[in-house]
Motif scaffolding. Sequence first.
Motif, PDB file in Angstrom:
ATOM      1  N   ARG A   1      -8.410   0.450   0.048  1.00  0.00           N
ATOM      2  CA  ARG A   1      -7.469   1.556  -0.074  1.00  0.00           C
ATOM      3  C   ARG A   1      -6.932   1.967  -1.242  1.00  0.00           C
ATOM      4  NH1 ARG A   1      -3.625  -0.656   4.899  1.00  0.00           N
ATOM      5  NH2 ARG A   1      -2.880   1.426   4.784  1.00  0.00           N
ATOM      6  N   THR A   2      -6.797   0.972  -2.221  1.00  0.00           N
ATOM      7  CA  THR A   2      -6.198   1.254  -3.546  1.00  0.00           C
ATOM      8  C   THR A   2      -7.229   1.836  -4.304  1.00  0.00           C
ATOM      9  OG1 THR A   2      -4.697  -0.731  -3.293  1.00  0.00           O
ATOM     10  CG2 THR A   2      -5.069   0.232  -5.465  1.00  0.00           C
TER      11      THR A   2
ATOM     12  N   LEU B   1      -2.568  -0.172 -12.406  1.00  0.00           N
ATOM     13  CA  LEU B   1      -2.963  -0.556 -10.854  1.00  0.00           C
ATOM     14  C   LEU B   1      -4.413  -0.709 -11.097  1.00  0.00           C
ATOM     15  CD1 LEU B   1      -1.588   2.590  -8.655  1.00  0.00           C
ATOM     16  CD2 LEU B   1      -0.964  -0.059  -8.706  1.00  0.00           C
TER      17      LEU B   1
ATOM     18  N   THR C   1      -6.614  -3.904   1.603  1.00  0.00           N
ATOM     19  CA  THR C   1      -5.729  -3.101   0.685  1.00  0.00           C
ATOM     20  C   THR C   1      -6.467  -2.945  -0.575  1.00  0.00           C
ATOM     21  OG1 THR C   1      -3.887  -4.475   1.389  1.00  0.00           O
ATOM     22  CG2 THR C   1      -3.370  -3.579  -0.557  1.00  0.00           C
TER      23      THR C   1
ATOM     24  N   LEU D   1       2.291   1.796  -3.570  1.00  0.00           N
ATOM     25  CA  LEU D   1       1.452   2.258  -4.395  1.00  0.00           C
ATOM     26  C   LEU D   1       0.915   3.685  -4.126  1.00  0.00           C
ATOM     27  CD1 LEU D   1      -1.432  -0.590  -4.252  1.00  0.00           C
ATOM     28  CD2 LEU D   1       0.111  -0.171  -5.998  1.00  0.00           C
ATOM     29  N   GLU D   2       0.874   3.982  -2.960  1.00  0.00           N
ATOM     30  CA  GLU D   2       0.744   5.587  -2.641  1.00  0.00           C
ATOM     31  C   GLU D   2       1.835   6.517  -3.123  1.00  0.00           C
ATOM     32  OE1 GLU D   2       0.646   6.540   1.821  1.00  0.00           O
ATOM     33  OE2 GLU D   2      -1.045   7.752   1.289  1.00  0.00           O
TER      34      GLU D   2
ATOM     35  N   PHE E   1       0.873  -1.223  -0.127  1.00  0.00           N
ATOM     36  CA  PHE E   1       0.039  -0.030  -0.077  1.00  0.00           C
ATOM     37  C   PHE E   1       0.812   1.401   0.065  1.00  0.00           C
ATOM     38  CE2 PHE E   1      -3.444   2.825   0.378  1.00  0.00           C
ATOM     39  CZ  PHE E   1      -3.219   3.657   1.774  1.00  0.00           C
TER      40      PHE E   1
ATOM     41  N   GLN F   1      -1.228   4.372 -13.406  1.00  0.00           N
ATOM     42  CA  GLN F   1      -2.514   4.255 -12.726  1.00  0.00           C
ATOM     43  C   GLN F   1      -3.325   2.952 -13.610  1.00  0.00           C
ATOM     44  OE1 GLN F   1      -4.613   7.932 -12.121  1.00  0.00           O
ATOM     45  NE2 GLN F   1      -2.705   9.232 -12.408  1.00  0.00           N
TER      46      GLN F   1
ATOM     47  N   VAL G   1      -6.648  -4.029  -9.830  1.00  0.00           N
ATOM     48  CA  VAL G   1      -7.647  -3.901  -9.107  1.00  0.00           C
ATOM     49  C   VAL G   1      -8.928  -4.719  -9.663  1.00  0.00           C
ATOM     50  CG1 VAL G   1      -9.608  -2.513  -8.555  1.00  0.00           C
ATOM     51  CG2 VAL G   1      -7.296  -1.667  -8.015  1.00  0.00           C
TER      52      VAL G   1
END
Length: 265
Positions: free
Chosen positions: A255-256, A231, A252, A216-217, A213, A228, A235
């Motif tokens: 939050r993503t 990602l 996770t 990723l942030e 996480f 993006q 997802v």
Amino acid sequence: MSFWRFFYEMIILLAVITYTILIFADPADHPHLTEELIRKVDLGLILFLGFEYLLRLYLAKNKQKFVRENWFDIIAIIPFDLLFPLARFMRIIRIVRLLKASPLLWSVLNSNQMRKIFAYLAVILLWSATAVYLLEKGNNDSFQTWGDALWWSVVTTTTVGYGDISPITEGGRIIAAFLMISGIGLIGTFTANLANHWMTFFEAPSNREDDVFEALEEELAYEDDRLQNHLKHNVMQWVHRIETLSESEYQTLLRTLEMLREKEL
């Protein structure tokens, strides 16, 4: 979650409460709470925040980037209040900085659900305190100041009901009934969300999922649209096998999704 991390979070929480009391306290009303004592507490907090900042700077891989991103932390540790009459303002700045020192408290403030609850609670308390103050002042000796009205609103909303202050006008009693009825559901929602956030924070493993996480942030903040899209593809893969995800993987994923949504906004 290690014992020492839990202990650290509790120390920060108690420090936030203590420093908040000092912000609003009037030394003239307390024989032992002097200006000299408050200045010593300010100095101690400045030293703590300065040490914590230097430690994080030492551990940072990119120090220039760290300084740019943490400019607010530098302002909080500069003793402007020792040079100019800015003590109350600088204490508010430091209380925010102290909150940032706690991952738990800062995550609570950044939670969308908790922010909605805080906003609704603030509106209800401010409205009820102002209304009951205007209705009761002059008719009820218990409501001498707006602070008395705010204290009454908090006590009534939490359904504690000390009885030290109570309205006598019809309008005040209507407001009291509204606060008591809405307070049952509001405080229940607040405590339930806070407990859930607390348990999730301390029970979530601080290993691979947390590292993923954080990565990723970091990438969302500095990479381009290609990342993006990548990602989003990940997802979708998680969603296709959502029934097999573990609890930490599911958290996770959520939050993503939240990060991606904030990035789009």
